[in-house]
Design a protein around this motif. Structure first.
Motif, mmCIF file in Angstrom:
data_model
loop_
_atom_site.group_PDB
_atom_site.id
_atom_site.type_symbol
_atom_site.label_atom_id
_atom_site.label_comp_id
_atom_site.label_asym_id
_atom_site.label_seq_id
_atom_site.Cartn_x
_atom_site.Cartn_y
_atom_site.Cartn_z
ATOM 1 N N GLN A 1 -54.359 5.252 -42.452
ATOM 2 C CA GLN A 1 -54.278 6.410 -41.068
ATOM 3 C C GLN A 1 -55.774 6.196 -40.067
ATOM 4 N N TYR A 2 -56.247 4.303 -41.086
ATOM 5 C CA TYR A 2 -57.585 4.682 -39.623
ATOM 6 C C TYR A 2 -56.547 3.013 -39.095
ATOM 7 N N ASP A 3 -56.104 3.038 -39.168
ATOM 8 C CA ASP A 3 -54.785 1.985 -38.486
ATOM 9 C C ASP A 3 -54.248 2.726 -36.902
ATOM 10 N N ILE A 4 -53.916 3.947 -37.292
ATOM 11 C CA ILE A 4 -53.390 4.922 -36.152
ATOM 12 C C ILE A 4 -54.737 5.479 -35.630
ATOM 13 N N GLN A 5 -56.038 5.670 -35.636
ATOM 14 C CA GLN A 5 -56.749 6.120 -35.402
ATOM 15 C C GLN A 5 -57.360 5.571 -34.392
ATOM 16 N N GLY A 6 -57.554 4.282 -35.049
ATOM 17 C CA GLY A 6 -57.594 2.934 -33.968
ATOM 18 C C GLY A 6 -56.982 3.142 -32.159
ATOM 19 N N SER A 7 -55.371 2.906 -32.795
ATOM 20 C CA SER A 7 -54.139 2.737 -31.859
ATOM 21 C C SER A 7 -54.229 3.651 -31.031
ATOM 22 N N LEU A 8 -54.582 5.205 -31.979
ATOM 23 C CA LEU A 8 -54.751 6.654 -30.865
ATOM 24 C C LEU A 8 -56.118 6.301 -29.630
ATOM 25 N N ALA A 9 -57.128 5.239 -29.239
ATOM 26 C CA ALA A 9 -57.916 5.147 -29.035
ATOM 27 C C ALA A 9 -57.747 4.041 -28.755
ATOM 28 N N HIS A 10 -57.242 3.160 -28.739
ATOM 29 C CA HIS A 10 -56.260 2.004 -27.881
ATOM 30 C C HIS A 10 -55.837 2.728 -26.975
#
Length: 474
Positions: free
Chosen positions: A31-40
């Protein structure tokens, strides 16, 4: 073919895939990986690096992938090595080739550093909250035992009587410093490495500060090499965790002792004890013992991380894959221990009469006899010798100081008068320590008041940062 396999002429050996894959443990970062990807990806569109419509498609796909992972409907495979490649593969399967644009302007090197910082700042807030809950339980016991006296020990020998509340507040102070260390480390964790690329940054006109703001970081890690190559923030957390588990282990040791038949100072609630498969009478303090035992594994993770990092050249090296399991295990170990400890302390029965009986049958009031003589202008060293002789006499006579007659007291010093019987009472001995931080009732109440103020500050801090972490997914 692997997503990075363009320059290879043959597939990797299956044993290599198995040995180097990290998905078994780094799926915790999903979920943290996806969180970062959304911001990126939002940043990529803002900077016109990819079309806005592609960014929206990718964001919708990422949210679908997140839901599937949460529901256990997504297949995470060792063939895709780690959580980053697994998420990207799931995204491409979901929305097609446009999903391949997500990785524009970033590397797994800065991506994993980001995920770990997101995970760890969340964990720090949770652990601070759990520590504050334990402090609350200890303070409750202190408030309930402002008249309860027990022996204080040095060298595990009875030394001077103290209030049980005073003893509880000692641990409140230890855990307060643990909280301060975690809060102090938070700003060093809460900086974004994303945009550092593999090691040197990227040729794309990205906006690192925008991503940091989207993810509620305090700023960025300024040097791209530093951003991907150091894990000092993990080491600092493991060091802080080692101090926390050490304090828990010391409290555990006392609970094990106090709940034994030899002490009979406390009884732990049945809900936090276990029995024996062979001896039906047994009630074992297994939670306290296991917490005490788990200190070794937390210490081990700290030493392991330091050892992994000590010889690595800048920048990223595969050795750094070893940074996660110890961190994950430490977080879960602390969370489990703290979640159990707070209710175990709250439900603990304090056997006040047994504690008082122990104080009444020792020589922990001997220092007060010496102080009494000093107040009569006898030099302390002479007073110390006089009291030592009195104690020896009592041991040989099978008596305690309060059992002596005035005639017996006078054998040792003519300075001793009838008021000595009041001076040597446990209640008087305790309340005579009326100095800041002392065990006198009023001073302990001061400690409780100060601790409650700091506890309120901690709860406010938790509330503030709980709102900041993971806001993107909300």
């Amino acid at each position: 073919m692997k997503l990075w396999g363009g320059r290879f002429t043959k597939p990797t050996n299956e044993l290599v895939d198995e040995y180097t894959a990290s998905i078994r443990f780094d799926q915790k970062l999903a979920q943290y990986d996806i969180q970062g990807s959304l911001a990126h990806v939002t940043m990529l569109a803002k900077c016109n690096i990819i079309p806005h419509e592609d960014a929206e498609t990718i964001k919708k796909g990422l949210k679908i992938v997140a839901d599937k992972i949460t529901a256990g409907e997504a297949e995470l495979t060792e063939a895709n090595e780690d959580i980053h490649m697994n998420v990207e593969k799931l995204l491409i399967d979901e929305i097609g080739a446009v999903g391949g644009k997500l990785h524009t302007g970033r590397s797994r090197n800065d991506q994993v550093a980001l995920d770990m910082r997101l995970y760890l700042r969340d964990a720090i807030v949770t652990i601070v909250e759990l520590l504050s809950n334990l402090q609350t339980s200890l303070i409750e016991q202190a408030n309930a035992n402002l008249e309860t006296i027990l022996p204080g020990y040095t060298h595990l020998q009875r030394a001077q009587p103290v209030l049980f509340a005073h003893h509880m507040m000692a641990y409140v102070s230890m855990f307060e410093r643990d909280i301060e260390r975690l809060k102090g480390s938070f700003p060093r964790v809460n900086r974004s490495p994303l945009g550092a690329g593999a090691l040197a940054g990227t040729t794309f006109p990205i906006d690192r500060h925008f991503v940091a703001e989207q993810l509620n970081f305090d700023g960025i890690v300024e040097n791209s090499l530093d951003a991907v190559s150091d894990r000092d923030f993990v080491v600092e957390f493991l060091a802080n965790a080692s101090l926390i588990i050490m304090h828990l282990s010391r409290l555990s040791e006392e609970l094990v002792q106090w709940s034994s038949a030899e002490f009979k100072f406390v009884e732990l609630d049945d809900a936090f004890c276990t029995g024996s498969s062979m001896m039906p009478q047994k009630k074992n303090p297994d939670v306290a013992e296991l917490v005490r035992g788990k200190s070794g594994r937390v210490y081990g993770h700290l030493i392991g991380m330091l050892t992994t990092l000590k010889g690595l050249p800048i920048a990223y090296n595969k050795d750094m894959q070893e940074d996660k399991e110890g961190m994950f295990d430490t977080v879960e170990t602390l969370k489990g221990a703290l979640a159990l400890f707070a209710p175990m302390i709250s439900t603990m029965e304090v056997k006040k009469e047994n504690m008082y009986a122990a104080v009444a049958e020792d020589f922990s009031n001997a220092t007060d006899l010496a102080d009494y003589l000093v107040n009569k202008e006898l030099p302390f060293r002479e007073a110390h010798a006089v009291v030592g002789q009195a104690v020896l006499y009592c041991i040989q006579s099978n008596k305690f100081l309060l059992d002596l007659t005035m005639e017996e007291f006078k054998q040792f010093s003519e300075l001793i008068d009838e008021d000595i019987y009041h001076v040597l009472k446990p209640e008087t001995v305790v309340n005579a320590r009326d100095v800041a931080g002392g065990t006198a009732k009023g001073r302990v109440q001061e400690q409780i008041s100060f601790a409650n103020q700091r506890l309120n500050d901690t709860k406010e801090w938790v509330s503030t940062f709980a709102e900041k972490v993971n806001v993107w997914m909300k």
